[in-house]
Design a protein around this motif. Structure first.
Motif, PDB file in Angstrom:
ATOM      1  N   GLN A  19     -11.232  37.086  36.414  1.00  0.00           N
ATOM      2  CA  GLN A  19     -12.227  36.507  35.478  1.00  0.00           C
ATOM      3  C   GLN A  19     -13.105  35.492  35.600  1.00  0.00           C
ATOM      4  OE1 GLN A  19      -8.437  36.244  34.921  1.00  0.00           O
ATOM      5  NE2 GLN A  19      -8.801  38.082  33.980  1.00  0.00           N
ATOM      6  N   VAL A  20     -14.646  35.764  35.625  1.00  0.00           N
ATOM      7  CA  VAL A  20     -15.337  34.995  36.341  1.00  0.00           C
ATOM      8  C   VAL A  20     -16.125  34.205  34.996  1.00  0.00           C
ATOM      9  CG1 VAL A  20     -17.900  35.171  37.370  1.00  0.00           C
ATOM     10  CG2 VAL A  20     -15.718  36.817  37.937  1.00  0.00           C
ATOM     11  N   THR A  21     -16.629  32.725  35.350  1.00  0.00           N
ATOM     12  CA  THR A  21     -17.498  32.073  34.594  1.00  0.00           C
ATOM     13  C   THR A  21     -18.391  31.454  35.420  1.00  0.00           C
ATOM     14  OG1 THR A  21     -15.899  30.161  34.971  1.00  0.00           O
ATOM     15  CG2 THR A  21     -15.197  31.462  33.155  1.00  0.00           C
ATOM     16  N   VAL A  25     -14.115  31.428  39.487  1.00  0.00           N
ATOM     17  CA  VAL A  25     -13.367  32.531  39.086  1.00  0.00           C
ATOM     18  C   VAL A  25     -12.000  32.442  39.223  1.00  0.00           C
ATOM     19  CG1 VAL A  25     -13.339  33.056  41.696  1.00  0.00           C
ATOM     20  CG2 VAL A  25     -13.234  35.109  40.072  1.00  0.00           C
ATOM     21  N   THR A  26     -11.086  33.079  38.159  1.00  0.00           N
ATOM     22  CA  THR A  26      -9.535  32.996  38.253  1.00  0.00           C
ATOM     23  C   THR A  26      -9.253  34.579  38.594  1.00  0.00           C
ATOM     24  OG1 THR A  26      -9.463  31.057  36.724  1.00  0.00           O
ATOM     25  CG2 THR A  26      -7.401  32.536  36.910  1.00  0.00           C
ATOM     26  N   ILE A  27      -8.369  34.486  39.655  1.00  0.00           N
ATOM     27  CA  ILE A  27      -7.861  35.840  40.110  1.00  0.00           C
ATOM     28  C   ILE A  27      -6.413  35.704  39.806  1.00  0.00           C
ATOM     29  CG2 ILE A  27      -7.263  37.392  42.064  1.00  0.00           C
ATOM     30  CD1 ILE A  27      -9.820  34.887  42.657  1.00  0.00           C
ATOM     31  N   SER A  44      -7.469  29.981  41.187  1.00  0.00           N
ATOM     32  CA  SER A  44      -8.779  29.587  40.572  1.00  0.00           C
ATOM     33  C   SER A  44      -9.612  29.044  41.822  1.00  0.00           C
ATOM     34  CB  SER A  44      -8.658  28.868  39.410  1.00  0.00           C
ATOM     35  OG  SER A  44      -8.037  29.230  38.273  1.00  0.00           O
ATOM     36  N   LEU A  45     -10.817  29.569  41.828  1.00  0.00           N
ATOM     37  CA  LEU A  45     -12.032  28.909  42.969  1.00  0.00           C
ATOM     38  C   LEU A  45     -13.016  28.758  41.921  1.00  0.00           C
ATOM     39  CD1 LEU A  45     -12.161  31.879  45.435  1.00  0.00           C
ATOM     40  CD2 LEU A  45     -10.746  30.116  45.614  1.00  0.00           C
ATOM     41  N   ARG A 100     -18.069  37.850  44.320  1.00  0.00           N
ATOM     42  CA  ARG A 100     -18.367  38.038  42.854  1.00  0.00           C
ATOM     43  C   ARG A 100     -18.910  36.785  42.508  1.00  0.00           C
ATOM     44  NH1 ARG A 100     -20.680  38.031  39.096  1.00  0.00           N
ATOM     45  NH2 ARG A 100     -20.110  39.010  36.911  1.00  0.00           N
ATOM     46  N   LEU A 101     -18.212  35.601  42.700  1.00  0.00           N
ATOM     47  CA  LEU A 101     -18.602  34.270  42.263  1.00  0.00           C
ATOM     48  C   LEU A 101     -19.910  33.771  42.723  1.00  0.00           C
ATOM     49  CD1 LEU A 101     -17.947  31.571  40.609  1.00  0.00           C
ATOM     50  CD2 LEU A 101     -16.620  30.690  42.796  1.00  0.00           C
TER      51      LEU A 101
END
Length: 107
Positions: A19-21, A25-27, A44-45, A100-101
């Motif tokens: 999930q990217v914001t 990002v949360t993996i 989460s990063l 991706r982030l």
């Protein structure tokens, strides 16, 4: 054979485990892993700064794996030992989530 995950506009969609914001990002991990002494199912990063990336590169010149481990640990606020304790599959997820982030959305 790998199935492509394409949205209606023909762009690659993020996998279900990512999930990217704008902030990070949360993996979802394939296997819960210990982070800061607690077993967790997700990591989460937050988005990195150039200063952080350069500090990690300066700390580990020529060792890309160590740079990544230090950077991912900093962005997730966990220890480097927690990052290198991930399964290869989950480490690859974190790596993919990181790239991706930091990728520009419009490219």
């Amino acid at each position: 054979m790998k199935t492509l995950n394409i949205d209606a506009k023909g762009k690659d969609k993020d996998p279900e485990w990512m999930q990217v914001t704008d902030a990070g990002v949360t993996i979802t991990l394939s296997t819960p892993s210990e982070m800061n002494g607690v077993k967790v199912p997700k990591i989460s990063l937050r988005s990195p700064t150039i200063r952080e990336v350069r500090a990690c590169q300066a700390a580990h010149p020529g060792d890309e794996a160590a740079v990544d481990a230090m950077l991912f640990a900093s962005l997730a606020e966990i220890g480097e030992k927690d990052v290198i304790g991930l399964t290869v599959k989950d480490y690859n997820r974190v790596n993919r989530g990181y790239f991706r982030l930091v990728d520009e959305d419009e490219l």
